[in-house]
Design a protein around this motif. Structure first.
Motif, PDB file in Angstrom:
ATOM      1  N   GLN A   4      -4.697   9.807 -14.572  1.00 31.28           N
ATOM      2  CA  GLN A   4      -3.102   9.093 -14.342  1.00 31.28           C
ATOM      3  C   GLN A   4      -2.035   9.355 -13.186  1.00 31.28           C
ATOM      4  O   GLN A   4      -1.729   9.242 -12.107  1.00 31.28           O
ATOM      5  CB  GLN A   4      -2.163   8.624 -15.526  1.00 31.28           C
ATOM      6  CG  GLN A   4      -1.306   7.646 -15.306  1.00 31.28           C
ATOM      7  CD  GLN A   4      -0.143   6.920 -16.662  1.00 31.28           C
ATOM      8  OE1 GLN A   4      -0.087   7.847 -17.444  1.00 31.28           O
ATOM      9  NE2 GLN A   4       0.096   6.382 -16.103  1.00 31.28           N
ATOM     10  N   ILE A   5      -2.380  10.375 -13.262  1.00 32.83           N
ATOM     11  CA  ILE A   5      -0.683  11.126 -12.563  1.00 32.83           C
ATOM     12  C   ILE A   5      -2.101  11.182 -10.944  1.00 32.83           C
ATOM     13  O   ILE A   5      -0.291  10.716  -9.752  1.00 32.83           O
ATOM     14  CB  ILE A   5      -0.412  12.742 -12.573  1.00 32.83           C
ATOM     15  CG1 ILE A   5       0.395  12.266 -13.784  1.00 32.83           C
ATOM     16  CG2 ILE A   5      -0.086  13.430 -11.799  1.00 32.83           C
ATOM     17  CD1 ILE A   5       0.136  13.945 -14.637  1.00 32.83           C
TER      18      ILE A   5
ATOM     19  N   LEU B  15      -2.283   9.161  -5.138  1.00 37.69           N
ATOM     20  CA  LEU B  15      -3.435   8.993  -4.305  1.00 37.69           C
ATOM     21  C   LEU B  15      -2.140   7.360  -3.795  1.00 37.69           C
ATOM     22  O   LEU B  15      -2.542   7.347  -2.480  1.00 37.69           O
ATOM     23  CB  LEU B  15      -5.078   8.498  -5.008  1.00 37.69           C
ATOM     24  CG  LEU B  15      -5.560   7.205  -3.792  1.00 37.69           C
ATOM     25  CD1 LEU B  15      -6.232   8.919  -3.230  1.00 37.69           C
ATOM     26  CD2 LEU B  15      -6.882   7.779  -4.567  1.00 37.69           C
ATOM     27  N   LYS B  16      -2.111   6.899  -4.976  1.00 40.84           N
ATOM     28  CA  LYS B  16      -0.762   5.206  -4.019  1.00 40.84           C
ATOM     29  C   LYS B  16       0.351   5.296  -3.563  1.00 40.84           C
ATOM     30  O   LYS B  16      -0.367   4.882  -2.956  1.00 40.84           O
ATOM     31  CB  LYS B  16      -1.511   4.506  -5.806  1.00 40.84           C
ATOM     32  CG  LYS B  16      -0.381   3.132  -5.778  1.00 40.84           C
ATOM     33  CD  LYS B  16      -0.485   2.313  -6.945  1.00 40.84           C
ATOM     34  CE  LYS B  16       0.466   1.257  -6.290  1.00 40.84           C
ATOM     35  NZ  LYS B  16       0.254   0.576  -8.089  1.00 40.84           N
TER      36      LYS B  16
ATOM     37  N   ASP C  94       2.327   5.305   2.076  1.00 39.30           N
ATOM     38  CA  ASP C  94       3.124   5.956   3.258  1.00 39.30           C
ATOM     39  C   ASP C  94       2.219   5.594   3.767  1.00 39.30           C
ATOM     40  O   ASP C  94       2.697   5.664   5.342  1.00 39.30           O
ATOM     41  CB  ASP C  94       3.469   7.348   2.972  1.00 39.30           C
ATOM     42  CG  ASP C  94       4.084   7.305   1.438  1.00 39.30           C
ATOM     43  OD1 ASP C  94       5.004   6.980   0.911  1.00 39.30           O
ATOM     44  OD2 ASP C  94       4.274   8.554   0.251  1.00 39.30           O
ATOM     45  N   SER C  95       1.230   5.638   3.915  1.00 37.84           N
ATOM     46  CA  SER C  95       0.141   5.132   5.465  1.00 37.84           C
ATOM     47  C   SER C  95       0.532   4.448   5.530  1.00 37.84           C
ATOM     48  O   SER C  95       0.869   3.604   6.869  1.00 37.84           O
ATOM     49  CB  SER C  95      -1.285   5.664   4.605  1.00 37.84           C
ATOM     50  OG  SER C  95      -1.694   5.096   4.397  1.00 37.84           O
ATOM     51  N   THR C  96       0.215   3.209   5.058  1.00 34.41           N
ATOM     52  CA  THR C  96       1.095   2.324   5.443  1.00 34.41           C
ATOM     53  C   THR C  96       1.741   1.599   5.933  1.00 34.41           C
ATOM     54  O   THR C  96       2.074   0.968   6.773  1.00 34.41           O
ATOM     55  CB  THR C  96       0.574   0.852   3.840  1.00 34.41           C
ATOM     56  OG1 THR C  96      -0.757   0.852   3.569  1.00 34.41           O
ATOM     57  CG2 THR C  96       0.469  -0.101   4.343  1.00 34.41           C
TER      58      THR C  96
END
Length: 107
Positions: free
Chosen positions: A71-72, A77-78, A83-85
């Motif tokens: 989960q972490i 990853l999310k 951040d990249s978006t």
């Protein structure tokens, strides 16, 4: 062989440590000269042994612990994707002068 090693068989720092022990007062069996290098070498060996012992004693993770770790990892990853978006949106954002061109000319 009484447990003694020849002087040339040890590493550099170990050889110095043994030489210092041999040079200590022969009358006092507990006399040992500790240099900064010898102390640092002992501390380094102690840390390495402690790390190895800690690694051996780690129990296997339970199912719930594994699920929590997954989960972490998903959350990280999310967040990285978010951040990249947001960085891409910041890079393509219009300048204030360009935004004024889209405003109504009737105001």
């Amino acid at each position: 062989m009484g447990g003694k090693r020849a002087r040339g068989t040890l590493g550099g720092e170990e050889e110095e440590e043994v030489a210092l022990r041999l040079d200590a007062d022969a009358g006092d069996a507990n006399a040992e000269v500790l240099t900064a290098a010898a102390i640092a070498l002992r501390k380094q060996r102690g840390r390495a042994e402690a790390a190895a012992a800690a690694q051996r004693k780690q129990p296997a993770a339970s199912k719930s612990q594994l699920r929590r770790l997954e989960q972490i990892a998903r959350q990280k990853l999310k967040a990285a994707e978010r951040d990249s978006t947001l960085a891409a949106l910041r890079d393509t954002q219009l300048q204030p002068e360009q935004l004024r061109l889209f405003a109504s000319s009737r105001t």
